[in-house]
Design a protein around this motif. Structure first.
Motif, PDB file in Angstrom:
ATOM      1  N   ALA A 250      31.713 -10.322  11.245  1.00  0.00           N
ATOM      2  CA  ALA A 250      30.526 -10.141  12.078  1.00  0.00           C
ATOM      3  C   ALA A 250      29.990  -8.743  11.855  1.00  0.00           C
ATOM      4  O   ALA A 250      30.731  -7.851  11.432  1.00  0.00           O
ATOM      5  CB  ALA A 250      30.872 -10.343  13.548  1.00  0.00           C
ATOM      6  N   GLN A 251      28.708  -8.555  12.114  1.00  0.00           N
ATOM      7  CA  GLN A 251      28.150  -7.213  12.030  1.00  0.00           C
ATOM      8  C   GLN A 251      27.758  -6.812  13.448  1.00  0.00           C
ATOM      9  O   GLN A 251      27.200  -7.603  14.205  1.00  0.00           O
ATOM     10  CB  GLN A 251      26.934  -7.208  11.087  1.00  0.00           C
ATOM     11  CG  GLN A 251      26.470  -5.815  10.684  1.00  0.00           C
ATOM     12  CD  GLN A 251      25.299  -5.346  11.522  1.00  0.00           C
ATOM     13  OE1 GLN A 251      24.660  -6.133  12.204  1.00  0.00           O
ATOM     14  NE2 GLN A 251      25.041  -4.048  11.495  1.00  0.00           N
ATOM     15  N   VAL A 252      28.106  -5.571  13.798  1.00  0.00           N
ATOM     16  CA  VAL A 252      28.059  -5.127  15.189  1.00  0.00           C
ATOM     17  C   VAL A 252      27.209  -3.864  15.318  1.00  0.00           C
ATOM     18  O   VAL A 252      27.209  -3.027  14.419  1.00  0.00           O
ATOM     19  CB  VAL A 252      29.498  -4.802  15.662  1.00  0.00           C
ATOM     20  CG1 VAL A 252      29.512  -4.417  17.136  1.00  0.00           C
ATOM     21  CG2 VAL A 252      30.412  -5.989  15.423  1.00  0.00           C
ATOM     22  N   GLY A 253      26.518  -3.718  16.437  1.00  0.00           N
ATOM     23  CA  GLY A 253      25.793  -2.475  16.688  1.00  0.00           C
ATOM     24  C   GLY A 253      24.916  -2.608  17.919  1.00  0.00           C
ATOM     25  O   GLY A 253      24.541  -3.724  18.293  1.00  0.00           O
ATOM     26  N   PHE A 254      24.586  -1.470  18.539  1.00  0.00           N
ATOM     27  CA  PHE A 254      23.619  -1.526  19.630  1.00  0.00           C
ATOM     28  C   PHE A 254      22.289  -1.970  19.040  1.00  0.00           C
ATOM     29  O   PHE A 254      21.973  -1.611  17.899  1.00  0.00           O
ATOM     30  CB  PHE A 254      23.465  -0.153  20.289  1.00  0.00           C
ATOM     31  CG  PHE A 254      24.689   0.281  21.038  1.00  0.00           C
ATOM     32  CD1 PHE A 254      25.254  -0.549  22.011  1.00  0.00           C
ATOM     33  CD2 PHE A 254      25.276   1.520  20.786  1.00  0.00           C
ATOM     34  CE1 PHE A 254      26.387  -0.142  22.713  1.00  0.00           C
ATOM     35  CE2 PHE A 254      26.403   1.918  21.482  1.00  0.00           C
ATOM     36  CZ  PHE A 254      26.970   1.093  22.445  1.00  0.00           C
ATOM     37  N   PRO A 255      21.514  -2.736  19.841  1.00  0.00           N
ATOM     38  CA  PRO A 255      20.263  -3.251  19.274  1.00  0.00           C
ATOM     39  C   PRO A 255      19.312  -2.133  18.831  1.00  0.00           C
ATOM     40  O   PRO A 255      18.905  -1.315  19.642  1.00  0.00           O
ATOM     41  CB  PRO A 255      19.628  -4.047  20.429  1.00  0.00           C
ATOM     42  CG  PRO A 255      20.624  -4.095  21.524  1.00  0.00           C
ATOM     43  CD  PRO A 255      21.762  -3.202  21.198  1.00  0.00           C
ATOM     44  N   THR A 256      19.020  -2.087  17.552  1.00  0.00           N
ATOM     45  CA  THR A 256      17.962  -1.217  17.026  1.00  0.00           C
ATOM     46  C   THR A 256      17.539  -1.803  15.697  1.00  0.00           C
ATOM     47  O   THR A 256      18.366  -2.305  14.947  1.00  0.00           O
ATOM     48  CB  THR A 256      18.412   0.236  16.804  1.00  0.00           C
ATOM     49  OG1 THR A 256      17.382   0.910  16.080  1.00  0.00           O
ATOM     50  CG2 THR A 256      19.694   0.316  15.984  1.00  0.00           C
ATOM     51  N   MET A 257      16.262  -1.740  15.402  1.00  0.00           N
ATOM     52  CA  MET A 257      15.810  -2.253  14.110  1.00  0.00           C
ATOM     53  C   MET A 257      15.944  -1.203  13.017  1.00  0.00           C
ATOM     54  O   MET A 257      15.793  -1.505  11.840  1.00  0.00           O
ATOM     55  CB  MET A 257      14.348  -2.715  14.199  1.00  0.00           C
ATOM     56  CG  MET A 257      14.137  -4.012  14.962  1.00  0.00           C
ATOM     57  SD  MET A 257      15.250  -5.327  14.443  1.00  0.00           S
ATOM     58  CE  MET A 257      14.655  -5.653  12.780  1.00  0.00           C
ATOM     59  N   GLU A 258      16.230   0.022  13.409  1.00  0.00           N
ATOM     60  CA  GLU A 258      16.236   1.067  12.380  1.00  0.00           C
ATOM     61  C   GLU A 258      17.370   0.870  11.373  1.00  0.00           C
ATOM     62  O   GLU A 258      17.202   1.163  10.185  1.00  0.00           O
ATOM     63  CB  GLU A 258      16.296   2.450  13.039  1.00  0.00           C
ATOM     64  CG  GLU A 258      15.026   2.734  13.820  1.00  0.00           C
ATOM     65  CD  GLU A 258      14.933   4.165  14.319  1.00  0.00           C
ATOM     66  OE1 GLU A 258      15.601   5.054  13.741  1.00  0.00           O
ATOM     67  OE2 GLU A 258      14.194   4.392  15.290  1.00  0.00           O
ATOM     68  N   LEU A 259      18.520   0.368  11.853  1.00  0.00           N
ATOM     69  CA  LEU A 259      19.611   0.149  10.899  1.00  0.00           C
ATOM     70  C   LEU A 259      19.294  -0.952   9.886  1.00  0.00           C
ATOM     71  O   LEU A 259      19.433  -0.733   8.683  1.00  0.00           O
ATOM     72  CB  LEU A 259      20.917  -0.120  11.649  1.00  0.00           C
ATOM     73  CG  LEU A 259      21.533   1.141  12.283  1.00  0.00           C
ATOM     74  CD1 LEU A 259      22.821   0.806  13.012  1.00  0.00           C
ATOM     75  CD2 LEU A 259      21.780   2.200  11.216  1.00  0.00           C
ATOM     76  N   PRO A 260      18.879  -2.140  10.360  1.00  0.00           N
ATOM     77  CA  PRO A 260      18.532  -3.145   9.341  1.00  0.00           C
ATOM     78  C   PRO A 260      17.395  -2.702   8.419  1.00  0.00           C
ATOM     79  O   PRO A 260      17.401  -3.030   7.229  1.00  0.00           O
ATOM     80  CB  PRO A 260      18.124  -4.378  10.156  1.00  0.00           C
ATOM     81  CG  PRO A 260      18.221  -4.023  11.578  1.00  0.00           C
ATOM     82  CD  PRO A 260      18.895  -2.696  11.717  1.00  0.00           C
ATOM     83  N   ILE A 261      16.456  -1.921   8.927  1.00  0.00           N
ATOM     84  CA  ILE A 261      15.372  -1.446   8.049  1.00  0.00           C
ATOM     85  C   ILE A 261      15.941  -0.516   6.982  1.00  0.00           C
ATOM     86  O   ILE A 261      15.657  -0.659   5.784  1.00  0.00           O
ATOM     87  CB  ILE A 261      14.271  -0.730   8.865  1.00  0.00           C
ATOM     88  CG1 ILE A 261      13.511  -1.745   9.722  1.00  0.00           C
ATOM     89  CG2 ILE A 261      13.307   0.012   7.942  1.00  0.00           C
ATOM     90  CD1 ILE A 261      12.572  -1.118  10.747  1.00  0.00           C
ATOM     91  N   LEU A 262      16.785   0.401   7.406  1.00  0.00           N
ATOM     92  CA  LEU A 262      17.380   1.333   6.445  1.00  0.00           C
ATOM     93  C   LEU A 262      18.190   0.569   5.393  1.00  0.00           C
ATOM     94  O   LEU A 262      18.093   0.839   4.197  1.00  0.00           O
ATOM     95  CB  LEU A 262      18.278   2.341   7.178  1.00  0.00           C
ATOM     96  CG  LEU A 262      19.035   3.319   6.278  1.00  0.00           C
ATOM     97  CD1 LEU A 262      18.062   4.199   5.495  1.00  0.00           C
ATOM     98  CD2 LEU A 262      19.981   4.201   7.093  1.00  0.00           C
TER      99      LEU A 262
END
Ligand code: NAD
Ligand code: MG
Length: 811
Positions: A250-262
């Motif tokens: 699974a991939q985990v993280g607080f919700p932010t679009m900046e990580l998937p964009i990067l």
């Protein structure tokens, strides 16, 4: 060297997050292009900060910010294909993002794709563009980024199943009944993500998740039954990948679009970045998962079903949703109606019309539409070009297509271009070079020195009139040539029956009374000894004979002998026979009652309003006499019987000679009689082509006239979408039908162009006529002012026409 990035939709939620990320990664990336839809102020501010080489505003208005902003929808493709761009971040919302994605992939770029709607609409097309051009798609959507991060480096055969997480949106715990009345403000209150309006509503209906299932299917090449969805209200786990051995990542993280964009920018690498809150399992707290309850999210269920059906169904689902969400955001429908509209449109299946065609238009028919439009405008411009040359005007350039040239060569003083944007073309003449309304589109100034004596304005009045008239003349000639070609080469379809349905005894003349003895099913074998095989044969013989004429009927020993009137027109009037044709449905006009009732091409009607239908005439009569009254139809479709209710709308015929009652019921469907094609000898083809051209011209003039005197209904004014639907359907129905429709659009363009509105050729002509009367030209100032008024009129008509199109889609 840093990597050039184009950010499409830079003013939106994804676009702004992207610039946020890029501001921390300035050594690795630079912004080469920015585009937005209408937020010119924010765009200008972004342009000031980033100094990109290209800035585009789709819906620019007239105000120029002085920053060299490119205006109009083409800016998307231009930005996406800019030579310095290696990665295109597509953060546009909805169908409008498709072309840019395709163009970027064809140009071999990486597309960091947030714009999921376009994969759903045209997944195959997008994949094909990537294959052909060598481009690649990397998802920005958090769930897909999660999956990509889990499967990166694995072989496709190792992947067993995907599980996408969904927050459940603001109505996760609401009763369906309460949610159906939810307000826009309530729907926009997303519990975990802050996003653009459309996707936020999509998250409340869970349409977003259905779109993501389809997106996953195309991105990772997994079948739909291997993509599961689970409700996870905290939005901390973004996606799971299960492998064939049973392990799950699974991939985990607080919700932010900046990580998937990067990650989409750097995949498969990872680079140091400090912008977002580091993950902390304790702070994340308890993570919970629930099964998705389908009864709470009907639109999601429809979306998954559309995915399973495949073909155009996902596109239809997406298009219906786009329209419905728009209406909801404008507070024109309640929240609950979104799912209903989607359901209705998707259930309408393959019949034409409805919101379906919106997607049709963009995805499947774009090529046909472009081609039709581009060819017709080029033909028109060619007319101006040729006559301008003939009368000795200095022609600086003739260009097929707009924008920068792909191919260019020069002969004498004239540049010949084939340019990028295949939507038409133009002629640049000396003396008119400043009047081009499209400026930039016309690819800048020509090289040749201008000879003022040979400028347009210096020519005698007749020569200028000839040049102006030549455009529409070419359009009419084009139509004529198409008709003649079709008649002579492809042949004209004729109805393959010689059987009688009914005889209209009221039309018979004293000499033709004997025809009244013909009965339904009687077959005409020969007229005056010549055998007939089509209904058109019968008409030709009937109209072509004079005096005593013999009809031989199958099964009757004696021929029927009648005396036909001597006068041709009288004979035409006395043609009282109706052919026996099956009540089989052919072409269905989008948005009309037949389409809305669900009638389809190929349906054979067997009952109407409780009566048996044995022929096309039976059906017609039933419908004619039921204006505004529901008629129940039973049709044979494949192996089954289908029942539906159609309510013909009330229409009246303009001409009094019509056999239809007043008013009559109209459903907007053509029959599909058995046909054979007959090629005409060339002289006959020319004659038939001329009369078809005349007929078509008259039709257009009549409808314009009806419109101008206020009898025409606004509704009948179809805009580009209608044209595209019709030409798209026609393209599917075969080349000849497509050409036929192109010919009639060509005539339509010619007639409309002659309307006395400045900016159109007709307006220009009015100026010249005024000049002829006054013996000196109108002042430039007056002409410019009138031209502006003309622009407004044309724009108003276009807005009306497009509005009608959209209205037609979901009415
Ligand atoms: P948004 O409404 O905030 O921004 C949309 C952008 O697209 C704006 O910059 C606008 O100028 C531009 N745009 C709109 N209509 C256009 C048109 N006709 N022609 C050209 N440009 C147009 O939307 P968003 O939330 O940023 O979402 C954009 C896309 O990303 C959507 O497809 C959405 O589903 C997807 N997405 C968004 C998020 C998110 O967190 N916001 C997450 C995943 C996927
Ligand atoms: Mg998502």
């Amino acid at each position: 060297m840093s990597v050039g990035v184009a950010v499409l939709g830079s003013t939106g939620s994804i676009g702004r997050s992207t610039l946020q990320v890029l501001s921390r990664q300035r050594e690795r990336f630079r912004v080469v292009a920015l585009t937005a839809h209408s937020n010119g102020d924010l765009l200008a501010a972004q342009a000031k900060e980033w100094q990109p080489a290209f800035v585009g505003l789709v819906n620019g208005g007239a105000r120029d910010s002085g920053l060299g902003i490119r205006k109009g929808p083409d800016c998307l493709v231009d930005a996406a294909t800019h030579p310095d761009v290696r990665i295109v971040v597509n953060g546009i919302v909805g169908a409008a993002g498709l072309e840019a994605t395709l163009a970027a992939l064809r140009a071999g770029k990486r597309v960091a794709l947030a714009n999921k709607e376009t994969l759903v609409m045209a997944g195959e097309l997008v994949a094909q563009a990537a294959r052909e051009g060598g481009g690649e798609i990397v998802p920005v959507d958090s769930e897909h980024s999660a999956v990509l991060q889990c499967v990166a480096g694995r072989r496709p055969t190792e992947l067993a199943r995907l599980i996408l997480t969904a927050s459940g949106g603001p109505f996760r715990t609401w009763e369906r009944e309460r949610a159906s009345r939810a307000t826009v403000a309530e729907a926009l209150k997303h519990p975990t993500w802050s996003m653009g309006k459309k996707i936020t509503v999509d998250s409340a209906t869970l349409v977003n998740k259905a779109l993501e299932v389809i997106e996953a299917h195309f991105l990772f090449d997994v079948e739909y039954d291997r993509v599961d969805v689970v409700i996870h209200p905290q939005s901390v786990i973004h996606g799971f990948a299960e492998f064939v051995d049973g392990s799950v990542l699974a991939q985990v993280g607080f919700p932010t679009m900046e990580l998937p964009i990067l990650y989409a920018l750097t995949h498969p690498d990872r680079v140091p970045d400090q912008g977002v809150r580091r993950f902390d399992p304790v702070a994340a707290g308890a993570l919970t998962f629930e099964a998705l309850q389908p009864e709470r999210f009907p639109a999601y269920v429809v979306g998954r079903e559309a995915a399973r059906v495949g073909g155009m169904a996902p596109a239809r689902f997406n298009a219906a949703n786009e329209v419905a969400v728009q209406l909801f955001l404008e507070e024109r429908i309640p929240f609950g109606r979104i799912a209903e509209i989607i359901e209705r449109v998707v259930a309408a299946d393959t019949h034409h019309g409805d919101a379906t065609s919106l997607a049709d238009v963009v995805a499947a028919d774009a090529a046909a539409r472009r081609l039709a439009h581009g060819v017709l405008i080029s033909v028109h411009e060619f007319g101006h070009f040729i006559v301008a040359k003939l009368v000795g005007i200095q022609v600086l350039r003739f260009s097929l297509g707009f924008g920068r040239p792909l191919l260019e060569w020069r002969r004498g003083e004239t540049e010949y271009w084939i340019a990028w944007i295949p939507l038409g073309g133009y002629v640049k003449m000396a003396g008119l070079e400043e009047e081009g309304m499209v400026g930039e589109l016309e690819g800048g100034k020509a090289d040749a020195a201008i000879d003022p004596k040979r400028a347009f304005d210096k020519q005698p009045l007749w020569a200028r009139m000839a040049v102006i008239l030549a455009g529409v003349t070419m359009n009419v000639l084009f139509a004529f040539a198409v008709y003649v070609g079709l008649y002579a080469v492809a042949g004209v379809p004729e109805r393959a029956t010689t059987q009688i349905d009914t005889v209209r005894v009221d039309l018979l003349t004293p000499g033709t009374q004997a025809l009244a003895t013909l009965q339904r099913g009687d077959r005409i074998l020969r007229i005056d000894g010549a055998s007939v095989t089509t209904w058109e044969d019968i008409i030709r013989r009937f109209v072509g004979s004079k005096g005593e004429t013999r009809f031989e009927i199958a099964g009757r020993p004696q021929p029927l002998t009648v005396r036909l009137p001597a006068d041709t027109v009288a004979r035409l009037r006395a043609f009282a026979l109706e052919p026996l044709l099956p009540a089989r449905i052919g072409f269905v006009i989008p948005g009309e009652p037949a389409a809305r009732a669900g009638l389809r091409n190929g349906d054979l009607v067997v009952r109407a309003g409780g009566d048996t239908v044995r022929s096309w005439s039976d059906l017609l009569r039933k419908l004619w006499y039921s204006p505004d009254r529901p008629v129940e139809l039973t049709v044979v479709r494949g192996d089954s019987l289908v029942t539906m209710t159609v309510t013909p709308r009330a229409e009246t015929d303009p001409d009094s000679a019509s056999v239809r009652p007043k008013p009559f019921g109209f459903i907007g469907a053509e029959g599909n009689p058995p046909q054979i094609k007959r090629r005409l000898p060339i002289t006959t083809a020319v004659r038939a082509g001329a009369s078809q051209t005349a007929f078509q011209t008259e039709q257009v003039i009549l409808s314009v006239k009806r419109f101008v005197v206020g009898q025409g209904k606004m509704r009948d004014l179809g805009g580009p979408i209608m044209i595209a639907q019709v030409s798209g359907q026609a393209a599917r129905a075969g080349l000849d039908r497509f050409l036929m429709i192109m010919a009639s659009i060509s005539i339509g363009l010619a007639v409309l162009n002659l309307l006395p509105i400045p900016v159109l050729d007709g307006g220009h002509l009015m100026f010249l006529i005024a000049e002829g009367i006054r013996r000196r030209p109108l002042s430039l100032q007056l002409r410019l002012r009138l031209t502006q008024v003309g622009m407004l009129i044309v724009l108003a008509i276009m807005v009306l026409a497009i509005g009608n199109d959209v209205f037609r889609l979901f009415r």
